[in-house]
Write a protein that holds these residues in place. Structure first.
Motif, PDB file in Angstrom:
ATOM      1  N   LEU A 100     -23.168  28.992 -16.981  1.00  0.00           N
ATOM      2  CA  LEU A 100     -21.856  28.591 -16.479  1.00  0.00           C
ATOM      3  C   LEU A 100     -21.934  28.493 -14.969  1.00  0.00           C
ATOM      4  O   LEU A 100     -22.022  29.502 -14.278  1.00  0.00           O
ATOM      5  CB  LEU A 100     -20.800  29.615 -16.902  1.00  0.00           C
ATOM      6  CG  LEU A 100     -20.741  29.937 -18.403  1.00  0.00           C
ATOM      7  CD1 LEU A 100     -19.787  31.097 -18.657  1.00  0.00           C
ATOM      8  CD2 LEU A 100     -20.330  28.720 -19.199  1.00  0.00           C
ATOM      9  N   ILE A 101     -21.908  27.279 -14.455  1.00  0.00           N
ATOM     10  CA  ILE A 101     -22.075  27.089 -13.016  1.00  0.00           C
ATOM     11  C   ILE A 101     -20.757  27.259 -12.271  1.00  0.00           C
ATOM     12  O   ILE A 101     -20.652  28.008 -11.312  1.00  0.00           O
ATOM     13  CB  ILE A 101     -22.669  25.692 -12.712  1.00  0.00           C
ATOM     14  CG1 ILE A 101     -24.020  25.519 -13.417  1.00  0.00           C
ATOM     15  CG2 ILE A 101     -22.816  25.484 -11.210  1.00  0.00           C
ATOM     16  CD1 ILE A 101     -25.065  26.504 -12.989  1.00  0.00           C
ATOM     17  N   ASP A 102     -19.727  26.538 -12.722  1.00  0.00           N
ATOM     18  CA  ASP A 102     -18.440  26.600 -12.030  1.00  0.00           C
ATOM     19  C   ASP A 102     -17.326  26.832 -13.044  1.00  0.00           C
ATOM     20  O   ASP A 102     -17.561  27.031 -14.234  1.00  0.00           O
ATOM     21  CB  ASP A 102     -18.204  25.339 -11.193  1.00  0.00           C
ATOM     22  CG  ASP A 102     -18.372  24.062 -12.015  1.00  0.00           C
ATOM     23  OD1 ASP A 102     -18.195  24.118 -13.243  1.00  0.00           O
ATOM     24  OD2 ASP A 102     -18.707  23.007 -11.434  1.00  0.00           O
ATOM     25  N   LEU A 103     -16.085  26.811 -12.555  1.00  0.00           N
ATOM     26  CA  LEU A 103     -14.958  27.131 -13.425  1.00  0.00           C
ATOM     27  C   LEU A 103     -14.750  26.077 -14.499  1.00  0.00           C
ATOM     28  O   LEU A 103     -14.224  26.379 -15.580  1.00  0.00           O
ATOM     29  CB  LEU A 103     -13.694  27.301 -12.578  1.00  0.00           C
ATOM     30  CG  LEU A 103     -13.703  28.469 -11.580  1.00  0.00           C
ATOM     31  CD1 LEU A 103     -12.375  28.540 -10.839  1.00  0.00           C
ATOM     32  CD2 LEU A 103     -13.998  29.797 -12.266  1.00  0.00           C
ATOM     33  N   LYS A 104     -15.129  24.838 -14.245  1.00  0.00           N
ATOM     34  CA  LYS A 104     -14.991  23.792 -15.258  1.00  0.00           C
ATOM     35  C   LYS A 104     -15.833  24.106 -16.488  1.00  0.00           C
ATOM     36  O   LYS A 104     -15.421  23.881 -17.618  1.00  0.00           O
ATOM     37  CB  LYS A 104     -15.416  22.434 -14.675  1.00  0.00           C
ATOM     38  CG  LYS A 104     -14.608  21.974 -13.471  1.00  0.00           C
ATOM     39  CD  LYS A 104     -14.899  20.515 -13.134  1.00  0.00           C
ATOM     40  CE  LYS A 104     -16.379  20.245 -12.868  1.00  0.00           C
ATOM     41  NZ  LYS A 104     -16.864  20.896 -11.644  1.00  0.00           N
ATOM     42  N   ARG A 122     -24.369  19.721  -9.667  1.00  0.00           N
ATOM     43  CA  ARG A 122     -25.357  19.121 -10.570  1.00  0.00           C
ATOM     44  C   ARG A 122     -24.820  19.073 -11.990  1.00  0.00           C
ATOM     45  O   ARG A 122     -23.793  19.671 -12.302  1.00  0.00           O
ATOM     46  CB  ARG A 122     -26.664  19.900 -10.507  1.00  0.00           C
ATOM     47  CG  ARG A 122     -26.611  21.328 -11.029  1.00  0.00           C
ATOM     48  CD  ARG A 122     -27.990  21.955 -10.984  1.00  0.00           C
ATOM     49  NE  ARG A 122     -27.974  23.374 -11.310  1.00  0.00           N
ATOM     50  CZ  ARG A 122     -28.087  23.847 -12.538  1.00  0.00           C
ATOM     51  NH1 ARG A 122     -28.198  23.004 -13.549  1.00  0.00           N
ATOM     52  NH2 ARG A 122     -28.085  25.146 -12.756  1.00  0.00           N
ATOM     53  N   GLU A 123     -25.531  18.352 -12.824  1.00  0.00           N
ATOM     54  CA  GLU A 123     -25.104  18.222 -14.213  1.00  0.00           C
ATOM     55  C   GLU A 123     -25.074  19.604 -14.875  1.00  0.00           C
ATOM     56  O   GLU A 123     -26.054  20.343 -14.837  1.00  0.00           O
ATOM     57  CB  GLU A 123     -26.055  17.305 -14.981  1.00  0.00           C
ATOM     58  CG  GLU A 123     -25.563  17.035 -16.395  1.00  0.00           C
ATOM     59  CD  GLU A 123     -26.504  16.130 -17.161  1.00  0.00           C
ATOM     60  OE1 GLU A 123     -26.029  15.177 -17.777  1.00  0.00           O
ATOM     61  OE2 GLU A 123     -27.725  16.393 -17.125  1.00  0.00           O
ATOM     62  N   SER A 124     -23.946  19.924 -15.462  1.00  0.00           N
ATOM     63  CA  SER A 124     -23.786  21.208 -16.143  1.00  0.00           C
ATOM     64  C   SER A 124     -22.909  20.984 -17.362  1.00  0.00           C
ATOM     65  O   SER A 124     -22.751  19.854 -17.828  1.00  0.00           O
ATOM     66  CB  SER A 124     -23.181  22.242 -15.187  1.00  0.00           C
ATOM     67  OG  SER A 124     -21.949  21.793 -14.670  1.00  0.00           O
TER      68      SER A 124
END
Length: 534
Positions: A190-194, A456-458
């Protein structure tokens, strides 16, 4: 010999001249601070209302990793005490981390200016005051303010700390932990809140519920609370704190080319109205260091001394699991060479289990205007060792730049309680101009590495692509004139956030790909934090 009789002073001096006699009790206190090894000089002993400059009050350098507390009412000089200790640590090659909540610690990078107050204080404590700046790096959470941006991925931040930021209750916290557990076991970073929002929504879908059948479910109501909390967090402009490039807390352990420790100053004025966020982020920095550093045992000097300002914010409304993790982190991080100083107004702001681990105490003046103040004063006095002073009287009578001190000796035993007139910092006692601060930040070797956010793509991007592909498949397979199935919401009623996300075709695609993914489970530490893969 009576208490009024004196004996020759035995403490070391900085200024020339004959050593005056010290009262017997004062000499007994001063002898407790006559350390043989390297130490930090805090100031001079106060006895019977007089400053005794030959009786120096000091902290042994090896004992700085036994943690500490700097407390006192607003305006009593806590910030200058932090600055004084940080300067001397840097001068002895120890890196320092400072949280600058009010914006007045940036001056540590510039030489101080001599004025009447500085000269008077230096003379009182026999300090050879020389203006000096110290090597410093400036940081800002998510780039809000003057400093190199600090970011963390949602994965490494972990569920326990994020629950505190989102102000979730115990049940919701446990549910968020379940979401992280699922993502970890499937190898979903999980990179960001999205990304987190997408996984939460998926796990409330029909496909997602099947995934969680064996380990517990996630109710739509709880998922809705979590999603609304995430939306509120983003609406307040806090989404930028989560993402990449993620900050490497090992940067805090650096020394300058001349051997002095680098002072890392986290500038917080731009987010001081978001205490839940910045206090929890500080805990993430500390937990991240704990997770990554090797054991060193008892060393001759700390690897880092971490000052945790506004510490009461960390403990306010904290869950039991959160408090237990703080206690264990503080207890164990000492063996990794990190000292932690909590800075707050009153010792009662710190839970007893944590307070009992703080071996070094610098207590500035306390006010006793109300019955609650009186109660807090008596409680504070009880936390000190037996003393030759009337501490209730002394603590309410201390002036600005004075404090009651007790530390751990080189043998690890508490020193006698000492009322102390503190030395003057040698760096600038005030903020650096904003434009000058920005220039210093842009010259930093870390600026190019962390300044520009990377998206980046996540999970979010992958879900968007899958949704588009699924929509294309559905459109191609659907006969002309076919009617869409009736939704459960009434006509004219907007679907909820959860319904909008989970009803999309992307989750069917996600269920096929994620549900069978053989990811490697992420190992988490005390706070549920994890190290990034480098």
């Amino acid at each position: 010999m009576s208490d009024s009789e004196t004996v020759p002073g035995a403490a070391a001096r900085e200024a020339p001249g004959s050593a005056p006699a010290l009262p017997r009790k004062a000499l007994g206190i001063a002898s407790g601070y006559a350390f043989a090894g390297p130490a930090l000089d805090l100031g001079a002993l106060i006895w019977d209302g007089h400053c005794l400059p030959d009786a120096r009050i000091r902290i042994p350098l090896p004992m700085l990793n036994r943690h500490g507390l700097v407390a006192g009412a607003t305006g009593t000089g806590k910030t200058k005490t932090l600055q004084l200790i940080a300067e001397q640590l840097s001068a002895q090659g120890v890196p320092v981390f400072l949280a600058d909540v009010k914006g007045d610690l940036s001056g540590i990078s510039e030489p101080g200016a001599a004025d009447d107050r500085v000269r008077s204080r230096a003379a009182e404590v026999h300090q050879r005051w020389t203006p000096a700046g110290f090597p410093a790096e400036f940081y800002a959470l998510g780039g809000m303010g003057h400093g190199v941006p600090l970011r963390a991925t949602v994965t490494s931040f972990g569920p326990l700390l994020l629950s505190k930021v989102l102000r979730l209750n115990q049940t919701q916290e446990q549910s968020l932990g379940l979401v992280f557990h699922y993502a970890d076991t499937k190898g979903l970073e999980l990179i960001d809140l999205k990304d987190l929002r997408a996984v939460v929504a998926f796990l409330t879908s029909d496909e997602g519920k099947q995934e969680l059948r064996d380990i517990g479910g996630l109710s739509a109501a709880t998922a809705g609370v979590i999603l609304r909390s995430l939306t509120a967090l983003e609406a307040q402009g806090m989404a930028d704190f989560f993402g990449e490039p993620e900050f490497d807390t090992g940067e805090f352990l650096r020394t300058a080319g001349d051997g002095r420790g680098v002072v890392s100053v986290l500038e917080l004025p731009a987010v001081q109205d978001k205490p839940q966020l910045f206090s929890t982020f500080l805990m993430w920095l500390l937990a991240d260091l704990f997770h990554d550093l090797p054991e060193v045992g008892d060393a001759d000097r700390p690897k880092l001394v971490f000052f945790f300002d506004e510490a009461h914010l960390l403990f306010s409304d904290a869950s039991r699991a959160f408090l237990e993790s703080i206690t264990q982190t503080v207890r164990l991080i000492r063996s990794k060479g990190v000292g932690v100083f909590f800075v707050t107004q009153s010792p009662k702001d710190v839970p007893a289990d944590v307070l009992g681990q703080l071996g070094n105490r610098v207590q500035h003046a306390l006010r006793a205007f109300t019955p609650d103040d009186q109660k807090a004063l008596k409680a504070t006095v009880r936390t000190f060792p037996d003393s030759a002073y009337d501490l209730e009287e002394v603590l309410t009578g201390l002036g600005t730049g004075e404090a009651v001190v007790t530390v751990l000796s080189e043998r690890g035993a508490p020193t006698p309680v000492a009322a102390t007139r503190l030395r003057a910092p040698e760096s600038l006692m005030g903020p650096v101009d904003g434009a000058a601060l920005d220039r210093a930040v842009q010259r930093s070797s870390l600026y190019d590495r962390y300044a520009q956010a990377v998206d980046r793509e996540s999970a979010y991007e992958k879900l968007t692509e899958a949704r588009a592909a699924r929509a294309g498949e559905t459109a191609a397979a659907e006969p002309k004139g076919a009617r869409a199935p009736r939704g459960r919401q009434r006509a004219g009623e907007e679907p909820s956030v959860v319904e909008q996300v989970v009803s999309s075709g992307v989750f069917k695609s996600l269920a096929r790909s994620v549900g069978t993914q053989l990811g490697r489970e992420i190992t988490r530490s005390l706070f549920g934090t994890t190290r990034r893969r480098r």
